[in-house]
Design a protein around this motif. Structure first.
Motif, PDB file in Angstrom:
ATOM      1  N   GLN A   1       0.850  -1.189   0.000  1.00  0.00           N
ATOM      2  CA  GLN A   1       0.000   0.000   0.000  1.00  0.00           C
ATOM      3  C   GLN A   1       0.886   1.240   0.000  1.00  0.00           C
ATOM      4  O   GLN A   1       1.676   1.452   0.923  1.00  0.00           O
TER       5      GLN A   1
ATOM      6  N   ASN B   1       0.866   5.246   0.122  1.00  0.00           N
ATOM      7  CA  ASN B   1      -0.030   6.333   0.539  1.00  0.00           C
ATOM      8  C   ASN B   1       0.655   7.686   0.380  1.00  0.00           C
ATOM      9  O   ASN B   1       1.699   7.935   0.997  1.00  0.00           O
ATOM     10  N   ASN B   2       0.103   8.539  -0.485  1.00  0.00           N
ATOM     11  CA  ASN B   2       0.523   9.948  -0.629  1.00  0.00           C
ATOM     12  C   ASN B   2       2.034  10.110  -0.796  1.00  0.00           C
ATOM     13  O   ASN B   2       2.654  10.982  -0.204  1.00  0.00           O
TER      14      ASN B   2
ATOM     15  N   SER C   1      -1.015   7.361  -4.619  1.00  0.00           N
ATOM     16  CA  SER C   1      -1.479   6.292  -3.735  1.00  0.00           C
ATOM     17  C   SER C   1      -1.960   5.124  -4.586  1.00  0.00           C
ATOM     18  O   SER C   1      -2.683   5.325  -5.565  1.00  0.00           O
TER      19      SER C   1
ATOM     20  N   THR D   1      -2.653   0.468  -4.345  1.00  0.00           N
ATOM     21  CA  THR D   1      -2.672  -0.767  -3.562  1.00  0.00           C
ATOM     22  C   THR D   1      -2.473  -1.963  -4.479  1.00  0.00           C
ATOM     23  O   THR D   1      -2.989  -1.987  -5.598  1.00  0.00           O
TER      24      THR D   1
END
Length: 576
Positions: free
Chosen positions: A7, A9-10, A29, A31
């Motif tokens: 994952q 994120n940002n 971002s 996944t």
């Protein structure tokens, strides 16, 4: 609920240098789940490779700096770890063991001084702590699994002794050796033949399904994405502009950039039709014809009316041409065995036509192209250029003929002198052939050529490293056109370019040919590109001509089994 395999994120990645800060990846971002293939799509410079290298922390720091975000990795669904905060020792335990990577260029990724077997064996012994005998057997089994011929022999061979496709399979075997949870494939099939590409795509998909791995597949070719991926993420200038299931992305793209990438593939367009480019959609809001851009070009309608036969005069005649290279010599240097790069071929090229020359690596395409230009002497046979036998003329006459016959190489960076400005590089043939003696007039001619290939006059004083791959290819085209040649060999001149840049170069070649009337031999391993640009296609295999005929006829109605295999291997980019 178990944590995702990966994952992001940002994430923001900057490169800090003396001249300023460049943001390569901006607030992305995404996944990746277990058993899923996620494609990251975009052109060169979009941030794809920076993203993948960030996962394994392979970017040098400095200049790279992670200014924001986190990369969470969970092997078994338990508490994830942030890869950005791991120590070098912790990262070494993850790299190759839990996360593996297949790089774009296997020759630079494999160590030239160690055998292929030793390099795969090393990863097994380091991470799995196996003995030498066990690691050797596991390596041979892996080579067999990735369909390498004679695994026991290849174990002892060095990288330079293998073909491009074989080296890439060694890299896949190395990546798979420790059965990683996440496999990152960074453009693993970009410069490979379509048949080898198809095999490697099938191999990656089979291994992923067998081991239930997560896979990140990085590419600029949406046709390949349709073959392998479950979901796709489209990147443009460091940002994610669109993401979703592959079927949705192809049938109903939302962002103009995605529409442009889908639309500009030659496989979708009739021969000679002007290819759309990304800027048509980004800047001019061109409508996206979904029904048209998600299916291959259809065969042309054949007229019932009898064709009028036009007798054409051959411009170049090739008769019983052989080019052999010694592969084994005696102690005294006498050749004992030969590689028959060109084996008794004969054909004709007509004035003003584009003849596509297609085949896999090692089939003799490049050798034939260079023999046509007199760069490689034939072992036997003849090449007649406009009635003149090239093997019978002296060096002075050949030098004078050079201005009429030119070549555009596959890699523009290595065919441009890094110490010369591009203005000097384009002016050099004018100076050598004493076409324009005055330096001021030469500069005017170079500026005219730059503008002809859609570059600017201010580019005259810049060096090759200051240009993108597509711009460098246009510079090489301008240099080839400087002497107004009658005949040009394009040797894989669009093979390594992004699809949108490839579309620009193909449009440019068509425009210039219409304006200047030169004859082209267009060499490529991609039949869809050759079909789009050529009048006739000649298919080569192991130094011989398999098939020759009208481009549409050969592409849509091939006669030989080898040609059928080549066409079946082309990624069509169609979602079933």
């Amino acid at each position: 609920m178990p944590a995702p395999l990966l994952q992001i994120n940002n994430l923001q990645v900057d490169f800090v240098t003396d001249i300023g800060t460049t943001t390569a990846v901006k607030d992305i971002s995404l996944t990746v789940n277990r058993g899923e293939i996620v494609a990251i799509v975009g052109e060169s410079g979009s941030g794809k490779s920076v993203t993948s290298l960030s996962i394994l922390q392979l970017l040098p720091k400095p200049p790279a700096r992670y200014t924001n975000g986190e990369i969470l990795f969970s092997v078994d669904g338990d508490e994830p770890v942030n890869l950005l905060t791991q120590t070098p020792g912790q990262l070494r335990a993850i790299r190759g063991n839990h996360i593996a990577m297949i790089f774009q260029e296997p020759m630079t990724s494999l160590n030239p001084v160690f055998t292929c077997g030793h390099q795969v064996q090393e990863a097994l012994r380091l991470h799995l702590k196996t003995g030498k005998k066990e690691a050797t057997q596991k390596t041979i089994d892996l080579f067999r699994q990735v369909q390498l011929p004679n695994p026991e022999q290849l174990f002892r061979r060095y990288p330079h002794q293998l073909s491009g496709g074989q080296k890439q399979r060694v890299m896949i075997a190395m990546a798979m050796s420790c059965e990683p949870s996440l496999l990152i494939c960074d453009e693993p099939t970009t410069a490979l033949d379509v048949t080898v590409q198809k095999t490697i795509l099938q191999l990656i998909k089979e291994l992923q399904q067998t081991k239930q791995m997560g896979v990140i597949f990085i590419t600029h070719d949406l046709g390949v994405v349709a073959e392998v991926a479950d979901r796709a993420v489209v990147m443009y200038r460091g940002e994610i502009v669109e993401a979703g299931p592959v079927a949705d992305l192809f049938s109903n793209p939302q962002h103009p950039y995605t529409k442009g990438l889908l639309a500009c593939r030659p496989v979708l367009h009739p021969k000679g039709e002007r290819l759309p480019i990304v800027s048509d959609f980004l800047e001019h809001n061109r409508p996206f014809e979904a029904a048209r851009y998600i299916q291959s070009a259809v065969p042309p309608i054949v007229s019932d009316e009898p064709e009028t036969t036009v007798v054409k005069r051959p411009f170049i005649q090739v008769s019983r041409l052989n080019v052999w290279f010694p592969s084994k010599k005696s102690l005294l240097g006498k050749p004992l065995e030969y590689v028959k790069a060109i084996d008794n071929v004969r054909f004709e090229i007509y004035k003003g036509e584009t003849l596509g020359l297609v085949g896999e690596s090692g089939c003799g395409k490049t050798t034939l192209g260079r023999t046509l230009l007199g760069l490689i002497p034939p072992t036997s046979g003849s090449v007649y250029y406009d009635g003149t036998d090239l093997s019978k003329i002296d060096a002075a006459t050949m030098k004078d003929m050079r201005k009429d016959i030119q070549i555009i190489f596959q890699d523009p960076y290595s065919s441009l002198n890094p110490r010369l400005t591009i203005g000097s590089a384009i002016a050099e043939p004018l100076k050598v052939h004493n076409i324009i003696a005055n330096s001021g007039q030469r500069k005017d001619r170079v500026v005219e050529l730059l503008e002809k290939v859609n570059l600017k006059a201010e580019h005259f004083h810049r060096y090759p490293h200051e240009f993108s791959g597509g711009q460098r290819q246009r510079i090489v085209i301008a240099r080839a056109l400087a002497l107004n040649p009658e005949f040009i060999v394009c040797d894989e001149s669009v093979s390594a370019l992004d699809v949108s840049v490839q579309a620009q170069v193909l449009n440019l070649l068509n425009d210039l040919k219409a304006e200047m009337g030169f004859t082209i031999v267009f060499i490529s391993h991609d039949l869809s590109v050759v079909r789009y640009i050529s009048d006739r296609i000649m298919v080569m295999n192991k130094g011989k001509i398999e098939e020759i005929g009208d481009a549409e006829q050969v592409y849509f109605h091939p006669q030989k089994e080898y040609t059928k295999q080549l066409i079946a291997s082309i990624p069509k980019g169609i979602i079933a």
